[in-house]
Design an enzyme around this catalytic site. Structure first.
Site, PDB file in Angstrom:
ATOM      1  N   GLU A   4       0.840  -1.189   0.000  1.00 29.69           N
ATOM      2  CA  GLU A   4       0.000   0.000   0.000  1.00 29.69           C
ATOM      3  C   GLU A   4       0.882   1.249   0.000  1.00 29.69           C
ATOM      4  O   GLU A   4       0.413   2.345   0.273  1.00 29.69           O
ATOM      5  CB  GLU A   4      -0.960   0.017   1.188  1.00 29.69           C
ATOM      6  N   CYS A  46      -3.438  -3.679   4.538  1.00 31.87           N
ATOM      7  CA  CYS A  46      -2.503  -4.669   5.067  1.00 31.87           C
ATOM      8  C   CYS A  46      -2.855  -6.103   4.687  1.00 31.87           C
ATOM      9  O   CYS A  46      -2.109  -7.031   5.016  1.00 31.87           O
ATOM     10  CB  CYS A  46      -2.431  -4.551   6.595  1.00 31.87           C
ATOM     11  N   HIS A  95      -2.303 -10.416  12.221  1.00 30.09           N
ATOM     12  CA  HIS A  95      -1.787  -9.148  11.698  1.00 30.09           C
ATOM     13  C   HIS A  95      -1.543  -8.212  12.876  1.00 30.09           C
ATOM     14  O   HIS A  95      -2.393  -8.055  13.747  1.00 30.09           O
ATOM     15  CB  HIS A  95      -2.787  -8.518  10.734  1.00 30.09           C
TER      16      HIS A  95
END
Length: 396
Positions: free
Chosen positions: A80, A112, A234
């Site tokens: 990103e 993400c 994450h």
């Protein structure tokens, strides 16, 4: 059917870091807010001659063999922090590394989450053509406004993974649980170099996405949590794993009774020292777990949750291969992290916030220690090159 999964993995992070101890002094706050509250100790800081392409190429370089160059059919670059609105960042890497010209190269974007989309697509491609291999790269620089609440979660890094049949490290299971919702919890418009974030909303959506993705995974016939030995989440900041574990335990109920915080603790080690790496975060965490866990994980099951704001979540599982330790790069990763140099506040600010625009033509002095670097911008073209053996050194 032949198993498919991660055959090889390598991570890369810049040679320099800024200590969160120094940031709390600059912000004039209680040190525990960063060191304990979000669980961060250092943030990786890229020098001016390092970007997502050079980090990606440096992550891939240790994986390269003649066989991989010849058999890679697809390169998927997840980021990103893209450098061009048209050309895939992966094509720069493809050229730098001299990869097989007869392959497809694409860039994936969804905050993400995008590397997970790349891995799942790669696995399906290999299931169709087991003789081929897919290279999945995730590379990002997390950047927020100076003095903002997000500044303490900044970081930079890349991970490269080879997806193949008969993998040596991790075999992916075919079932995954999915959840997507359109929400503005985190975004970066084209005109901005730093992200916009609603921190509280983002945490809430993350946890809701985890619960929904887990429920979808179980509805599709996924394993009960009682069959999972380790977890990897994450981590926009490492403390988020604690919140995620609590939410998953609540959603799974009695299935989680055998698990405690030790099931994900080893996955936090690299992230605590690097900071947020957006699309690379989950897989740097996975690498941390495989490299640093004292237990033999061969034959054990890992549950993974991938999240990207905006928002997409996915829960899936994988089995660690019996001889996985023979194929890790744990010592190289440890040496890379241990050899980094601490930046002073002035250099940190100059590199992260005050550097000249990369829209301007310029030549970059060598500061990075990787094999590849951003050498110049000429006529709006980014010029990459192999680094010399003796880079210039920033003042500590």
């Amino acid at each position: 059917m032949t198993g498919v999964g991660i055959d090889d993995i390598s991570i890369y992070t810049p040679e320099y870091y800024y200590s969160l101890h120094d940031l709390v002094i600059a912000h004039g706050i209680d040190p525990n807010k960063y060191l304990v509250g979000i669980g961060q100790e250092r943030m990786a800081v890229p020098p001016p001659d390092e970007d997502v392409v050079s980090m990606a190429a440096n992550a891939v370089a240790p994986l390269l063999t003649r066989q991989l160059r010849d058999t890679v059919s697809t390169v998927i670059f997840a980021t990103e922090s893209g450098i061009d609105q048209s050309k895939s960042a992966g094509l720069f890497v493809h050229g730098l590394l001299g990869l097989n010209p007869h392959c497809r190269v694409v860039e994936f974007k969804q905050a993400c989450y995008s590397a997970t989309a790349g891995i799942q697509l790669a696995a399906d491609l290999v299931r169709q053509r087991p003789m081929e291999k897919v290279l999945v790269i995730a590379s990002d620089i997390a950047r927020y406004e100076r003095g903002s609440e997000g500044e303490c979660t900044q970081g930079a890094g890349a991970v490269a993974m080879v997806i193949s049949a008969n993998p040596r490290l991790l075999e992916l299971h075919p079932v995954s649980g999915l959840y997507s919702v359109d929400v503005m919890d985190f975004w970066r418009p084209n005109h901005r170099s730093t992200a916009c974030v609603d921190g509280k909303l983002s945490i809430d959506v993350y946890l809701r996405s985890l619960a929904e993705a887990w429920a979808d995974y179980r509805r599709k016939g996924g394993l009960p949590l009682g069959a999972v030995d380790k977890l990897c989440f994450h981590q926009p900041f490492t403390r988020m794993a604690k919140k995620a574990f609590a939410a998953l335990s609540e959603a799974a109920g009695s299935e989680a009774a055998h698990l405690d915080e030790s099931c994900y603790a080893d996955s936090q080690i690299y992230g605590r020292a690097i900071g947020n790496t957006y699309s690379a975060s989950l897989y740097i965490g996975l690498c941390s777990l495989l490299d640093r866990c004292g237990e033999d994980l061969g034959g054990r099951t890992i549950g993974l949750f991938s999240y990207g704001s905006g928002a997409v979540g996915e829960f899936f599982t994988a089995t660690v291969k019996p001889q996985y330790r023979r194929h890790l790069r744990a010592e190289a990763h440890r040496a890379m992290l241990d050899s980094r140099r601490r930046l002073d506040g002035r250099t940190y600010a100059a590199w992260f916030y005050d550097a000249p625009s990369q829209a301007e033509d310029r030549v970059f002095p060598q500061e990075s220690r990787g094999r590849f670097r951003l050498a110049a911008i000429e006529g709006q073209r980014r010029i990459y090159a192999a680094a010399s053996s003796e880079p210039a050194r920033a003042a500590a």
